[in-house]
Design a protein around this motif. Structure first.
Motif, PDB file in Angstrom:
ATOM      1  N   GLY A 114       0.803  -1.208   0.000  1.00 38.44           N
ATOM      2  CA  GLY A 114       0.000   0.000   0.000  1.00 38.44           C
ATOM      3  C   GLY A 114       0.831   1.249   0.000  1.00 38.44           C
ATOM      4  O   GLY A 114       2.057   1.188  -0.123  1.00 38.44           O
ATOM      5  N   GLU A 115       0.158   2.380   0.140  1.00 36.91           N
ATOM      6  CA  GLU A 115       0.827   3.675   0.059  1.00 36.91           C
ATOM      7  C   GLU A 115       0.712   4.442   1.361  1.00 36.91           C
ATOM      8  O   GLU A 115      -0.297   4.357   2.061  1.00 36.91           O
ATOM      9  N   ILE A 116       1.771   5.186   1.643  1.00 42.06           N
ATOM     10  CA  ILE A 116       1.782   6.110   2.781  1.00 42.06           C
ATOM     11  C   ILE A 116       2.028   7.495   2.187  1.00 42.06           C
ATOM     12  O   ILE A 116       3.015   7.685   1.470  1.00 42.06           O
ATOM     13  N   ALA A 117       1.119   8.424   2.435  1.00 42.10           N
ATOM     14  CA  ALA A 117       1.304   9.791   1.944  1.00 42.10           C
ATOM     15  C   ALA A 117       1.916  10.635   3.064  1.00 42.10           C
ATOM     16  O   ALA A 117       1.443  10.607   4.207  1.00 42.10           O
ATOM     17  N   LEU A 118       2.990  11.358   2.723  1.00 37.67           N
ATOM     18  CA  LEU A 118       3.722  12.162   3.708  1.00 37.67           C
ATOM     19  C   LEU A 118       3.634  13.639   3.358  1.00 37.67           C
ATOM     20  O   LEU A 118       3.505  13.991   2.190  1.00 37.67           O
ATOM     21  N   GLU A 119       3.735  14.481   4.369  1.00 39.19           N
ATOM     22  CA  GLU A 119       3.959  15.908   4.114  1.00 39.19           C
ATOM     23  C   GLU A 119       5.164  16.315   4.944  1.00 39.19           C
ATOM     24  O   GLU A 119       5.400  15.771   6.023  1.00 39.19           O
ATOM     25  N   THR A 120       5.954  17.253   4.412  1.00 39.78           N
ATOM     26  CA  THR A 120       7.136  17.710   5.147  1.00 39.78           C
ATOM     27  C   THR A 120       6.885  19.093   5.737  1.00 39.78           C
ATOM     28  O   THR A 120       5.950  19.800   5.339  1.00 39.78           O
ATOM     29  N   PHE A 121       7.724  19.451   6.704  1.00 40.55           N
ATOM     30  CA  PHE A 121       7.592  20.706   7.451  1.00 40.55           C
ATOM     31  C   PHE A 121       8.804  21.606   7.232  1.00 40.55           C
ATOM     32  O   PHE A 121       9.628  21.789   8.139  1.00 40.55           O
ATOM     33  N   PRO A 122       8.944  22.193   6.014  1.00 38.61           N
ATOM     34  CA  PRO A 122      10.127  23.020   5.754  1.00 38.61           C
ATOM     35  C   PRO A 122      10.246  24.232   6.674  1.00 38.61           C
ATOM     36  O   PRO A 122      11.343  24.733   6.897  1.00 38.61           O
TER      37      PRO A 122
ATOM     38  N   ARG B  62       2.433   9.589  17.252  1.00 41.09           N
ATOM     39  CA  ARG B  62       2.089   8.636  16.194  1.00 41.09           C
ATOM     40  C   ARG B  62       1.913   9.379  14.875  1.00 41.09           C
ATOM     41  O   ARG B  62       1.224  10.399  14.811  1.00 41.09           O
ATOM     42  N   GLY B  63       2.555   8.866  13.809  1.00 42.95           N
ATOM     43  CA  GLY B  63       2.417   9.466  12.492  1.00 42.95           C
ATOM     44  C   GLY B  63       3.500  10.469  12.143  1.00 42.95           C
ATOM     45  O   GLY B  63       3.584  10.923  11.001  1.00 42.95           O
TER      46      GLY B  63
ATOM     47  N   MET C 283       6.837   7.203  13.346  1.00 43.62           N
ATOM     48  CA  MET C 283       6.355   6.751  14.651  1.00 43.62           C
ATOM     49  C   MET C 283       5.019   6.023  14.488  1.00 43.62           C
ATOM     50  O   MET C 283       4.119   6.542  13.832  1.00 43.62           O
ATOM     51  N   VAL C 284       4.899   4.838  15.103  1.00 40.27           N
ATOM     52  CA  VAL C 284       3.597   4.172  15.127  1.00 40.27           C
ATOM     53  C   VAL C 284       2.913   4.366  16.483  1.00 40.27           C
ATOM     54  O   VAL C 284       1.728   4.098  16.630  1.00 40.27           O
ATOM     55  N   GLU C 285       3.679   4.827  17.467  1.00 41.95           N
ATOM     56  CA  GLU C 285       3.122   5.212  18.775  1.00 41.95           C
ATOM     57  C   GLU C 285       3.843   6.480  19.201  1.00 41.95           C
ATOM     58  O   GLU C 285       4.913   6.796  18.677  1.00 41.95           O
ATOM     59  N   ASP C 286       3.287   7.185  20.182  1.00 41.76           N
ATOM     60  CA  ASP C 286       3.943   8.386  20.693  1.00 41.76           C
ATOM     61  C   ASP C 286       5.266   8.013  21.368  1.00 41.76           C
ATOM     62  O   ASP C 286       5.337   7.005  22.074  1.00 41.76           O
TER      63      ASP C 286
ATOM     64  N   GLY D 102      -2.370   6.585   5.395  1.00 41.31           N
ATOM     65  CA  GLY D 102      -1.642   5.334   5.230  1.00 41.31           C
ATOM     66  C   GLY D 102      -1.017   4.812   6.517  1.00 41.31           C
ATOM     67  O   GLY D 102      -0.150   3.943   6.466  1.00 41.31           O
ATOM     68  N   MET D 103      -1.473   5.306   7.670  1.00 42.88           N
ATOM     69  CA  MET D 103      -0.926   4.761   8.925  1.00 42.88           C
ATOM     70  C   MET D 103      -1.255   3.279   9.077  1.00 42.88           C
ATOM     71  O   MET D 103      -0.532   2.552   9.749  1.00 42.88           O
ATOM     72  N   ASP D 104      -2.324   2.823   8.419  1.00 39.49           N
ATOM     73  CA  ASP D 104      -2.625   1.390   8.457  1.00 39.49           C
ATOM     74  C   ASP D 104      -1.504   0.590   7.797  1.00 39.49           C
ATOM     75  O   ASP D 104      -1.207  -0.540   8.202  1.00 39.49           O
ATOM     76  N   ILE D 105      -0.846   1.189   6.805  1.00 37.92           N
ATOM     77  CA  ILE D 105       0.275   0.522   6.132  1.00 37.92           C
ATOM     78  C   ILE D 105       1.488   0.478   7.068  1.00 37.92           C
ATOM     79  O   ILE D 105       2.168  -0.541   7.189  1.00 37.92           O
ATOM     80  N   ALA D 106       1.745   1.591   7.765  1.00 39.66           N
ATOM     81  CA  ALA D 106       2.833   1.617   8.755  1.00 39.66           C
ATOM     82  C   ALA D 106       2.577   0.577   9.848  1.00 39.66           C
ATOM     83  O   ALA D 106       3.503  -0.115  10.288  1.00 39.66           O
TER      84      ALA D 106
END
Length: 152
Positions: free
Chosen positions: A5-13, A82-83, A103-106, A123-127
């Motif tokens: 599956g896919e995990i969509a990410l965003e970055t924090f520049p 998480r995330g 991270m999958v947990e804090d 996509g956290m389900d994929i992680a």
């Protein structure tokens, strides 16, 4: 292998400009394609992005390539919840290169020790799936969990 599956990410520049620029340039050149999530720890995180995991022996995965460009620490106020997408490094706080973890947990004990530079949008389900695959004593999945990262 099958696609999980896919995990969509965003970055924090705005909080980690150098880490985001480094990640973006690696993604643009296709660097991550074929690398593995080589360290998966249930209740904690999944880590990957080491060039050694493309085609070098498994026992080198996680050690990185000394010729890789490093990025100075950009610790910030975002907590490792998480995330969260954060940068792996060695003992030297300024040694971040291509390896990252999700991270999958804090894990607030990582705050201001590792540079947070993004988060999972979907996509956290994929992680969660990846973190629970069967793994050896070094937390390395028995079956290679390979990734490809592209810009949207």
């Amino acid at each position: 292998g099958k696609a999980v599956g896919e995990i969509a990410l965003e970055t924090f520049p705005e909080v980690a400009p150098k880490h985001c620029a480094n990640f973006d340039s690696l993604v643009s050149e296709g660097f991550y394609n074929g690398t593995a999530f080589h360290r998966v720890i249930p209740g904690f995180m999944i880590q990957g992005g080491d060039p050694n995991s493309k085609n070098k022996p498994r026992d080198t995965w996680g050690y990185g390539d000394p010729s890789q460009k490093t990025v100075p620490a950009e610790f910030n106020d975002i907590s490792h919840k998480r995330g969260i997408l954060s940068t792996a490094r060695s003992r030297d706080i300024n040694s971040a290169s291509s390896q990252f973890f999700i991270m999958v947990e804090d894990g607030p004990f990582l705050d201001r020790q590792y540079t947070v530079f993004g988060r999972v949008l979907e996509g956290m389900d994929i992680a969660d799936y990846i973190v629970n695959v069967k793994r050896d004593d070094n937390d390395n999945p028995y079956e290679k969990v390979e990734m490809a990262i592209r810009k949207k």
